[in-house]
Design an enzyme around this catalytic site. Structure first.
Site, mmCIF file in Angstrom:
data_model
loop_
_atom_site.group_PDB
_atom_site.id
_atom_site.type_symbol
_atom_site.label_atom_id
_atom_site.label_comp_id
_atom_site.label_asym_id
_atom_site.label_seq_id
_atom_site.Cartn_x
_atom_site.Cartn_y
_atom_site.Cartn_z
ATOM 1 N N ARG A 132 -7.943 25.253 91.115
ATOM 2 C CA ARG A 132 -7.695 24.366 89.964
ATOM 3 C C ARG A 132 -8.755 23.274 89.830
ATOM 4 O O ARG A 132 -8.467 22.158 89.402
ATOM 5 C CB ARG A 132 -6.288 23.752 90.042
ATOM 6 N N SER A 192 2.874 24.808 84.663
ATOM 7 C CA SER A 192 3.083 24.559 86.084
ATOM 8 C C SER A 192 2.726 23.109 86.400
ATOM 9 O O SER A 192 1.610 22.665 86.160
ATOM 10 C CB SER A 192 2.216 25.513 86.905
ATOM 11 N N GLU A 242 -0.724 19.471 89.267
ATOM 12 C CA GLU A 242 -1.702 20.310 88.568
ATOM 13 C C GLU A 242 -1.882 19.797 87.145
ATOM 14 O O GLU A 242 -2.979 19.826 86.597
ATOM 15 C CB GLU A 242 -1.215 21.757 88.554
#
Length: 302
Positions: free
Chosen positions: A172, A222, A292
């Site tokens: 990420r 998410s 995230e």
């Protein structure tokens, strides 16, 4: 602050003043931005960034506002959305997509040309620019797996092309997060494949996503990165938090790694619930969940 003069300086650029960002975020939350701009090409992006630099106006790019939370106080300065830059081209086994193109659309263009490698992304509801920014991934695939190069605009108005070895890809993360740069378009290297097999895999992943994710509610996707050695959703379930309602937000009963807007939630509801989850998981399991989702903007004035 000279955002009101921006419309006079760049008359051909679509600019909305004092625009509520809740109209654009996937969570349906977020306060107003001073100026929301929708450039149509690289030259308009550069003209906008040049004006902001010369007039000391802060700017930020939101992609298509899928994996972020904008605080209820909104954002000062200029928000740039590249949703009018959506061209996708194919040349042999390479796909070139502008930053505002949807990642899902790009995977279906790959399918149309029987190119394999992009199937993992067929359900990720982000833009190409946002996907490069965060090295988006799902189902054991990440953007870096197919990435070849990206054209960017730096804060000083310089155009550059960055290649894979310059991107510092990790989970990420990409080099775009390390310095002010705007993704304009990206190139992806795929491989010839069997159309039927590609379509079958994409159908399987789409059905899996629809089965497991709360797509019926607004959400930011998410919320947390996967901690090493754990699964976020299971940690939240084991802590007894799944289904918890906080204001208008709820930890999804379908997938505990998602927070959904069930009743006119505010960004503050989301942020407080995220903090409560982090504190609880830390206390119960000594695991610190890292977000995230990006959280941007200012708190509302008291």
């Amino acid at each position: 602050m000279k955002t009101t003069e921006l419309t006079n300086a760049l008359p051909n650029l679509k600019i909305l003043l004092d625009e509520p960002l809740m109209n654009y975020t996937f969570t349906k939350t977020g306060g107003p931005v001073d100026a929301l701009a929708f450039p149509k090409d690289n030259e308009e992006v550069k003209a906008l960034v040049d004006y902001c630099r010369e007039n000391a106006i802060p700017w930020i790019v939101l992609g298509n506002a899928s994996n972020l939370i904008v605080k209820d106080g909104g954002i000062r300065g200029v928000v740039i959305m590249l949703t009018d830059m959506t061209t996708i081209r194919v040349e042999e086994d390479t796909i070139t997509a502008q930053a505002g193109a949807k990642l899902i659309d790009t995977t279906y263009v790959a399918l149309d040309h029987s190119l394999t490698g992009f199937e993992f992304a067929c359900g990720i509801p982000g833009s190409i620019g946002g996907a490069v920014f965060m090295n988006a991934g799902a189902y054991d695939g990440q953007l870096e797996d197919v990435f070849e190069s990206v054209d960017v605009l730096l804060a000083d108005g310089t155009f550059e092309t960055w290649y894979k070895d310059q991107m510092n890809f990790s989970y990420r993360h990409s080099a775009i997060q390390d310095q002010p740069a705007i993704v304009l378009s990206a190139n992806f290297k795929l491989a010839p494949g069997d159309h039927g097999q590609i379509e079958k895999r994409m159908t399987e992943l789409t059905e899996l996503r629809e089965l497991k994710q709360p797509l019926e509610y607004p959400s930011c996707g998410s919320v947390f990165k996967r901690p090493v050695g754990h699964f976020t959703g299971k940690l939240i379930q084991d802590a007894g938090l799944q289904g918890l309602v906080w204001g208008g937000a709820q930890i999804s009963e379908k997938h505990a790694g998602f927070i959904v807007n069930i009743n006119h939630a505010t960004a503050t509801d989301y942020i407080e619930l995220i903090a409560h989850i982090q504190q609880t998981i830390k206390e119960k399991f000594d695991v610190m969940l890292e977000t995230e989702v990006r959280i941007l903007g200012e708190d509302p004035k008291k």
